[in-house]
Design a protein around this motif. Structure first.
Motif, PDB file in Angstrom:
ATOM      1  N   THR A 296      68.946  -3.693  35.032  1.00 31.33           N
ATOM      2  CA  THR A 296      68.161  -3.190  36.163  1.00 31.33           C
ATOM      3  C   THR A 296      68.408  -4.011  37.431  1.00 31.33           C
ATOM      4  O   THR A 296      68.304  -3.484  38.541  1.00 31.33           O
ATOM      5  N   LEU A 297      68.757  -5.287  37.287  1.00 31.85           N
ATOM      6  CA  LEU A 297      69.037  -6.138  38.446  1.00 31.85           C
ATOM      7  C   LEU A 297      70.526  -6.218  38.783  1.00 31.85           C
ATOM      8  O   LEU A 297      70.917  -6.947  39.699  1.00 31.85           O
ATOM      9  N   ASN A 298      71.347  -5.476  38.068  1.00 31.22           N
ATOM     10  CA  ASN A 298      72.793  -5.644  38.225  1.00 31.22           C
ATOM     11  C   ASN A 298      73.297  -5.181  39.586  1.00 31.22           C
ATOM     12  O   ASN A 298      74.221  -5.783  40.144  1.00 31.22           O
ATOM     13  N   GLU A 299      72.730  -4.130  40.134  1.00 34.23           N
ATOM     14  CA  GLU A 299      73.135  -3.657  41.467  1.00 34.23           C
ATOM     15  C   GLU A 299      72.902  -4.753  42.510  1.00 34.23           C
ATOM     16  O   GLU A 299      73.797  -5.091  43.295  1.00 34.23           O
ATOM     17  N   GLN A 300      71.712  -5.300  42.513  1.00 34.20           N
ATOM     18  CA  GLN A 300      71.376  -6.378  43.453  1.00 34.20           C
ATOM     19  C   GLN A 300      72.318  -7.556  43.298  1.00 34.20           C
ATOM     20  O   GLN A 300      72.807  -8.125  44.287  1.00 34.20           O
ATOM     21  N   GLU A 301      72.599  -7.938  42.056  1.00 33.99           N
ATOM     22  CA  GLU A 301      73.394  -9.139  41.823  1.00 33.99           C
ATOM     23  C   GLU A 301      74.872  -8.945  42.104  1.00 33.99           C
ATOM     24  O   GLU A 301      75.556  -9.884  42.512  1.00 33.99           O
ATOM     25  N   ILE A 302      75.395  -7.745  41.900  1.00 37.08           N
ATOM     26  CA  ILE A 302      76.788  -7.497  42.300  1.00 37.08           C
ATOM     27  C   ILE A 302      76.922  -7.683  43.810  1.00 37.08           C
ATOM     28  O   ILE A 302      77.870  -8.318  44.293  1.00 37.08           O
ATOM     29  N   GLU A 303      75.968  -7.150  44.571  1.00 42.92           N
ATOM     30  CA  GLU A 303      76.023  -7.298  46.029  1.00 42.92           C
ATOM     31  C   GLU A 303      75.930  -8.766  46.443  1.00 42.92           C
ATOM     32  O   GLU A 303      76.727  -9.248  47.268  1.00 42.92           O
ATOM     33  N   ARG A 304      74.969  -9.497  45.872  1.00 45.09           N
ATOM     34  CA  ARG A 304      74.826 -10.916  46.218  1.00 45.09           C
ATOM     35  C   ARG A 304      76.083 -11.708  45.873  1.00 45.09           C
ATOM     36  O   ARG A 304      76.571 -12.503  46.682  1.00 45.09           O
ATOM     37  N   ASP A 305      76.586 -11.505  44.650  1.00 44.08           N
ATOM     38  CA  ASP A 305      77.770 -12.254  44.216  1.00 44.08           C
ATOM     39  C   ASP A 305      78.992 -11.886  45.033  1.00 44.08           C
ATOM     40  O   ASP A 305      79.816 -12.744  45.380  1.00 44.08           O
ATOM     41  N   PHE A 306      79.130 -10.600  45.340  1.00 43.54           N
ATOM     42  CA  PHE A 306      80.262 -10.120  46.137  1.00 43.54           C
ATOM     43  C   PHE A 306      80.295 -10.852  47.480  1.00 43.54           C
ATOM     44  O   PHE A 306      81.330 -11.389  47.893  1.00 43.54           O
ATOM     45  N   LYS A 307      79.166 -10.891  48.162  1.00 43.34           N
ATOM     46  CA  LYS A 307      79.109 -11.531  49.481  1.00 43.34           C
ATOM     47  C   LYS A 307      79.326 -13.038  49.375  1.00 43.34           C
ATOM     48  O   LYS A 307      79.936 -13.647  50.261  1.00 43.34           O
ATOM     49  N   LEU A 308      78.847 -13.625  48.276  1.00 44.25           N
ATOM     50  CA  LEU A 308      78.981 -15.076  48.090  1.00 44.25           C
ATOM     51  C   LEU A 308      80.434 -15.487  47.880  1.00 44.25           C
ATOM     52  O   LEU A 308      80.924 -16.429  48.509  1.00 44.25           O
ATOM     53  N   ILE A 309      81.133 -14.785  47.001  1.00 47.77           N
ATOM     54  CA  ILE A 309      82.464 -15.254  46.614  1.00 47.77           C
ATOM     55  C   ILE A 309      83.590 -14.702  47.475  1.00 47.77           C
ATOM     56  O   ILE A 309      84.723 -15.171  47.376  1.00 47.77           O
ATOM     57  N   THR A 310      83.276 -13.718  48.337  1.00 46.14           N
ATOM     58  CA  THR A 310      84.332 -13.180  49.200  1.00 46.14           C
ATOM     59  C   THR A 310      84.180 -13.625  50.651  1.00 46.14           C
ATOM     60  O   THR A 310      85.050 -13.315  51.473  1.00 46.14           O
TER      61      THR A 310
ATOM     62  N   SER B 159      91.669   7.594  32.738  1.00 45.53           N
ATOM     63  CA  SER B 159      90.656   8.648  32.901  1.00 45.53           C
ATOM     64  C   SER B 159      89.235   8.187  32.616  1.00 45.53           C
ATOM     65  O   SER B 159      88.354   9.010  32.350  1.00 45.53           O
ATOM     66  N   ALA B 160      88.996   6.894  32.663  1.00 44.37           N
ATOM     67  CA  ALA B 160      87.627   6.400  32.495  1.00 44.37           C
ATOM     68  C   ALA B 160      86.768   6.821  33.687  1.00 44.37           C
ATOM     69  O   ALA B 160      87.263   6.992  34.804  1.00 44.37           O
ATOM     70  N   LYS B 161      85.465   6.970  33.434  1.00 47.51           N
ATOM     71  CA  LYS B 161      84.499   7.320  34.475  1.00 47.51           C
ATOM     72  C   LYS B 161      83.447   6.210  34.499  1.00 47.51           C
ATOM     73  O   LYS B 161      82.659   6.073  33.565  1.00 47.51           O
ATOM     74  N   ILE B 162      83.451   5.411  35.551  1.00 46.91           N
ATOM     75  CA  ILE B 162      82.570   4.246  35.640  1.00 46.91           C
ATOM     76  C   ILE B 162      81.594   4.445  36.798  1.00 46.91           C
ATOM     77  O   ILE B 162      82.002   4.585  37.953  1.00 46.91           O
ATOM     78  N   TYR B 163      80.309   4.463  36.468  1.00 40.51           N
ATOM     79  CA  TYR B 163      79.263   4.609  37.474  1.00 40.51           C
ATOM     80  C   TYR B 163      78.572   3.267  37.701  1.00 40.51           C
ATOM     81  O   TYR B 163      78.360   2.489  36.776  1.00 40.51           O
ATOM     82  N   GLY B 164      78.160   3.029  38.949  1.00 32.90           N
ATOM     83  CA  GLY B 164      77.464   1.778  39.239  1.00 32.90           C
ATOM     84  C   GLY B 164      76.046   1.778  38.726  1.00 32.90           C
ATOM     85  O   GLY B 164      75.488   2.823  38.428  1.00 32.90           O
ATOM     86  N   ALA B 165      75.459   0.588  38.625  1.00 40.69           N
ATOM     87  CA  ALA B 165      76.124  -0.691  38.833  1.00 40.69           C
ATOM     88  C   ALA B 165      76.574  -1.229  37.481  1.00 40.69           C
ATOM     89  O   ALA B 165      75.757  -1.439  36.599  1.00 40.69           O
ATOM     90  N   THR B 166      77.880  -1.428  37.323  1.00 42.65           N
ATOM     91  CA  THR B 166      78.451  -1.810  36.037  1.00 42.65           C
ATOM     92  C   THR B 166      79.269  -3.092  36.175  1.00 42.65           C
ATOM     93  O   THR B 166      79.980  -3.272  37.168  1.00 42.65           O
ATOM     94  N   THR B 167      79.149  -3.951  35.169  1.00 42.62           N
ATOM     95  CA  THR B 167      79.938  -5.181  35.090  1.00 42.62           C
ATOM     96  C   THR B 167      80.768  -5.165  33.825  1.00 42.62           C
ATOM     97  O   THR B 167      80.244  -4.922  32.731  1.00 42.62           O
ATOM     98  N   LEU B 168      82.048  -5.426  33.974  1.00 38.20           N
ATOM     99  CA  LEU B 168      82.960  -5.580  32.839  1.00 38.20           C
ATOM    100  C   LEU B 168      83.445  -7.023  32.870  1.00 38.20           C
ATOM    101  O   LEU B 168      84.246  -7.400  33.723  1.00 38.20           O
ATOM    102  N   GLY B 169      82.932  -7.834  31.958  1.00 38.18           N
ATOM    103  CA  GLY B 169      83.225  -9.256  31.954  1.00 38.18           C
ATOM    104  C   GLY B 169      84.674  -9.565  31.640  1.00 38.18           C
ATOM    105  O   GLY B 169      85.471  -8.668  31.333  1.00 38.18           O
ATOM    106  N   PRO B 170      85.069 -10.830  31.705  1.00 39.35           N
ATOM    107  CA  PRO B 170      86.474 -11.221  31.511  1.00 39.35           C
ATOM    108  C   PRO B 170      87.029 -10.762  30.167  1.00 39.35           C
ATOM    109  O   PRO B 170      86.322 -10.747  29.161  1.00 39.35           O
ATOM    110  N   HIS B 171      88.297 -10.361  30.183  1.00 38.64           N
ATOM    111  CA  HIS B 171      89.031 -10.018  28.962  1.00 38.64           C
ATOM    112  C   HIS B 171      88.361  -8.882  28.181  1.00 38.64           C
ATOM    113  O   HIS B 171      88.312  -8.908  26.945  1.00 38.64           O
ATOM    114  N   SER B 172      87.850  -7.885  28.898  1.00 47.48           N
ATOM    115  CA  SER B 172      87.228  -6.726  28.256  1.00 47.48           C
ATOM    116  C   SER B 172      88.042  -5.474  28.527  1.00 47.48           C
ATOM    117  O   SER B 172      88.856  -5.431  29.447  1.00 47.48           O
TER     118      SER B 172
END
Length: 397
Positions: free
Chosen positions: A140-154, A223-236
């Motif tokens: 439920t918090l993943n959308e918020q955290e992707i945005e925060r992390d995105f701005k932090l690390i880029t 042909s994968a269909k990925i809807y936000g907010a989704t995280t795919l961790g390393p080596h997945s």
């Protein structure tokens, strides 16, 4: 400064099965783990204070002067700045929540054991804080955290470029790390943020709609269909249809089938055409199993799918019902819907379960990890053995 991300002994069970195998500070929400979020904002040494059986792998470093942080708090820049300024004997608080405290070695241990009994000078923090209180808060918090992390690390960095065979919208909301590769895909942040990690791959005809964190060395399949907010961790690896899910790392959902409003731990594998329901037929509130209360509890959510602990697997055509909890090292197969609560080290499905012998589970874990050039260490074996014993009470088949 010496920073310690401390779990809370009194609330540990609210994060099971995900924290059977790791401290809460190692939970991934957004692009980064909670610990990484703090480390990128604060200068110093970091360690974890978790359950006793985890401390051999996650070794706590405790000195006579520590800033001890509640490990389920998600920082932003303002909160990190307030934590950094704490003085000895003071606690940063938000209402009844203790965010962090500057403590000596004995009180740091007490922060884990029973922080409510510590005598500290309260320093109120009036800003908004984000807290993970339950496993489902991760998606439920993943959308918020992707945005925060995105701005932090880029911040201040320039994105690499993808091939012009791709169709890209809102490029200012997309960041590509060096070595990432995509061909003939569609990427539409749709007002969110898309992070494509180092040496990751997006295969042909994949469609990304909304926020995505694709971490390093991970793959989105054809042909994968990925809807936000989704995280795919390393080596997945991810295929089929995925919506608002967090896949930890070294886990595979590589085939067709739906995964939504879900969290998968490490070393998990969903067989071809595995599906989870994330909405009840009567649209009512979803309940999930609570390890702390030993019963199903209300989540407050209408959409809630699957929470799966490390090393668990499902076979081809497995169907998970709405609001299912699967423990560590469970092996699920067969027709029909499995129970909404599958204990750790279970073997079976809707037709019934038996105990998955520890020896066999460890053999499987070793084989799975070896494929990724990762050894199953003696410490890992000790942790899994401890979990096997710890969860025996739930395997009343």
């Amino acid at each position: 400064m010496n920073y310690v991300l401390a779990d809370n002994k009194n609330t540990l069970a609210d994060f099971y099965p995900l924290t059977f195998t790791r401290p809460a500070g190692e939970l991934r929400v957004g692009i980064l783990t909670i610990a990484e979020k703090w480390q990128k904002r604060l200068s110093g040494d970091f360690s974890f204070l978790a359950e006793d059986y985890l401390r051999k792998k996650y070794i706590p470093t405790i000195t006579n002067d520590n800033i001890t942080i509640a490990s389920n708090i998600l920082p932003d820049n303002d909160l990190a700045s307030a934590v950094e300024k704490l003085e000895k004997g003071c606690a940063l608080t938000n209402g009844q929540t203790i965010i962090a405290a500057r403590l000596d070695n004995e009180d740091t241990i007490n922060f884990f054991e029973n922080r409510e009994k510590l005598t500290l000078q309260a320093k109120p923090y009036n800003g908004k804080i984000s807290v993970i209180n339950h496993t489902w808060d991760i998606f439920t918090l993943n959308e918020q955290e992707i945005e925060r992390d995105f701005k932090l690390i880029t911040a201040g960095r320039k994105s690499a470029q993808l091939s012009n065979t791709n169709r890209i919208l809102q490029p200012e909301r997309i960041f590509i790390e060096e070595g990432a590769n995509a061909e003939f895909s569609i990427i539409n942040p749709n007002g969110g943020y898309v992070y494509i990690g180092k040496d990751s791959t997006i295969m042909e005809n994949a469609v990304i709609h909304g926020s995505l964190a694709l971490c390093e060395h991970s793959t989105i399949k054809i042909s994968a269909k990925i809807y936000g907010a989704t995280t795919l961790g390393p080596h997945s690896k991810a295929g089929g249809e995925i919506g608002n899910a967090v896949i930890w790392g070294y886990s595979n959902k590589g085939h067709d089938g739906f995964l939504g409003n879900a969290v998968l731990g490490q070393w998990c594998n969903l067989g071809a055409d595995t599906n989870n329901s994330n909405l009840k037929n009567n649209y009512s509130e979803v309940k999930m199993w609570s390890y702390s209360k030993h019963r199903f509890v209300k989540t407050g959510l209408q959409f809630c799918g699957l929470i799966m602990g490390d090393h668990s697997k499902s076979s081809i055509n497995t169907m998970f019902n709405t609001g299912t909890i699967v423990g560590v090292s469970a092996n699920i197969f067969g027709a029909g819907f499995p129970r909404n609560f599958v204990p750790s080290f279970s073997w079976g499905g809707s037709a019934g379960y038996e105990e998955y012998p520890l020896k066999r589970a460890l053999e499987t874990a070793e084989l799975v990890m070896k494929r990724r050039d990762t050894p199953l260490s003696e410490t890992d074996i000790e942790i899994l053995t401890n979990i096997f014993e710890k969860t025996a009470e739930f395997r009343n088949f």
